[in-house]
Design an enzyme around this catalytic site. Structure first.
Site, short mmCIF file in Angstrom:
data_model
loop_
_atom_site.label_atom_id
_atom_site.label_comp_id
_atom_site.label_asym_id
_atom_site.label_seq_id
_atom_site.Cartn_x
_atom_site.Cartn_y
_atom_site.Cartn_z
N GLU A 147 38.39 39.58 42.21
CA GLU A 147 38.66 38.09 42.87
C GLU A 147 39.42 37.09 42.07
O GLU A 147 38.80 36.92 40.83
CB GLU A 147 37.63 37.51 43.68
N LYS A 182 27.94 32.42 48.56
CA LYS A 182 28.96 33.31 48.33
C LYS A 182 29.64 33.08 46.97
O LYS A 182 29.84 34.03 46.10
CB LYS A 182 29.90 33.69 49.35
N ASP A 218 21.97 46.34 38.64
CA ASP A 218 22.20 46.60 40.28
C ASP A 218 22.50 45.34 41.07
O ASP A 218 21.52 44.82 41.28
CB ASP A 218 20.86 47.28 40.56
N HIS A 252 43.96 28.29 44.31
CA HIS A 252 44.29 29.43 44.52
C HIS A 252 45.95 29.76 44.54
O HIS A 252 46.39 30.70 44.00
CB HIS A 252 43.71 29.89 45.88
#
Ligand code: MEV
Length: 426
Positions: A85, A268, A284, A381
């Site tokens: 991302e 998130k 992991d 962004h």
């Protein structure tokens, strides 16, 4: 036409690719070429990667970026991040620099206990089961002596074993709840091997009718917990209207604590940083993800993993997060890039790595909340997006500067930028 196949795992790599191409690719050659373009020219390296999993036909690249300028507990860190991302690495780097001039990040490992469980069914007298467990407990430890020998030498091993009655949750359901210290390894294989040995001994030595259902570690590790934090004067937080924006920042956090829809997105953003370092160090990330989100729900409602407050003019921002990580074992030393990541991080212990990972999560959350409560998330962004569009049109420095300047405060689209570029050229 059926797409079922038997014996696929026995096919050679070429045969597997042929089968894929004949069954799924519209342009067979192009499909095959795409898969092969991602093969490593170093045959040994490719073989290593092929053997990490099964049925490997190619490699799937994820960018490996670097966030420098982190100061953690007074020490400088340059942090590797594997993530697809855009903006995440840029945000981490900016925030690292920002806090490096405000005392840096502090971390504390609160606990490092991991958990494994032997789940079993027992339809009998609970007292008999309790008596049996208490009498056999030392033997259960002994049964694992060979397996735990090396771990014990390193200061780890099995910490405790408890019999838990879970019959209120499920009829006849009991478990052996076992706690472990696995030092610098994540410990999944170690824990699972211990549990299976314990389960066998527990069942085979007993005259009771115990039915073992399964033995497996838990990825919910609320007692393998690390805290990362930053602090500064409120006035040092923003160039203008610091108190107003600091309060807004805290309100954004309060909303994440009050509202699960927001909390999930909030967390998130934290995981953007956490996963990227977890992945780059060969750990992991699915285990981490599962455990972290369970932890975010520990109060019966999904909430923010981070918190902030203003007290006596001081802004504090912190995160507490369960992280089962390793710096030995697994892929950490096998995957050349994971190994190099650990070298870049100055070969941390698992505890140090817990701190580093938590810091990147906190940094990411800081960047997101700061942007969201000031300019909004899109402007950053879109700047990245603008850069990417311009790159496709020109590399001429003057032209790039002109386009960047022109679109400073304007909506950005590919066709819009291309039109201005054409006009500028003519
Ligand atoms: C995007 O990947 C992450 C954010 O949505 C996190 C947040 O909203 O806090 C920006």
């Amino acid at each position: 036409m059926s797409k079922q196949i038997s014996g696929f795992s026995k096919f050679t790599k070429e045969e597997k690719i042929d089968w894929l191409a004949s069954n799924f690719f519209t342009d067979k050659n192009q499909g095959v070429n795409t898969l092969k373009n991602y093969w490593n020219s170093d045959k040994e390296l490719q073989k290593l990667h092929d053997e990490f999993i099964e049925n490997t036909v190619s490699n799937f690249y994820i960018p490996y970026g670097i966030a420098p300028n982190f100061v953690i507990n007074g020490k400088d860190y340059t942090i590797p991040m594997a993530i697809e991302e855009s903006s995440v690495v840029a945000a981490a780097s900016l925030v690292a620099k920002f806090w490096s001039t405000r005392g840096g990040f502090k971390t504390t490992v609160i606990s490092t206990t991991k958990i494994g469980q032997v789940h079993f069914m027992f339809n009998g007298n609970e007292k008999d089961l309790n008596n049996y467990f208490n009498s056999i407990k030392p033997e259960l430890f002994n049964a694992t002596n060979d397996i735990t020998k090396n771990m014990r030498k390193r200061g780890g091993g099995i910490l405790d074993m408890e019999l838990r009655n879970k019959t209120n949750d499920l009829e006849n359901y009991y478990q052996l709840h076992v706690t472990f210290e696995t030092k610098d390894s994540m410990g999944a294989n170690f824990i699972n091997t211990c549990l299976e040995t314990i389960a066998n001994h527990f069942k085979n030595t007993s005259k009771l009718n115990i039915e073992i259902v399964m033995s497996i570690l838990s990825n919910y590790v609320p007692d393998c917990l690390v805290r990362a934090e930053v602090q500064c004067n409120v006035e040092d937080l923003y160039k203008e209207d610091a108190t107003y924006y600091a309060k807004k920042f805290i309100n954004a956090l309060n909303i994440a604590n009050a509202e699960p829809h927001r909390a999930v997105t909030h967390n998130k953003g934290i995981m953007n940083g956490i996963d990227a370092v977890v992945l780059a160090t060969g750990n992991d990330f699915r285990a981490v993800e599962a455990g972290v989100h369970a932890y975010a729900s520990r109060k019966g409602k999904y909430q923010s993993l981070s918190n902030a407050k203003i007290e006596n003019g001081i802004f504090s921002f912190w995160l507490e997060i369960p992280l089962a990580l390793g710096t030995v074992g697994g892929l950490t030393k096998l995957h050349p890039l994971a190994k190099l990541s650990l070298e870049m991080l100055q070969n941390p212990s698992a505890k140090e790595l817990m701190g580093i990972v938590a810091v990147v999560g906190l940094a990411q959350n800081f960047a997101a909340l700061r942007a969201l409560t000031t300019t909004g998330i899109q402007s950053g962004h879109m700047k990245m997006h603008l850069g990417n569009i311009i790159k496709q049109l020109t590399t001429d420095k003057k032209e790039v500067a002109y386009l960047l300047d022109y679109f400073e405060n304007k909506p950005i689209s590919h066709s819009g930028v291309a039109a201005v570029f054409e006009k500028m050229k003519s």
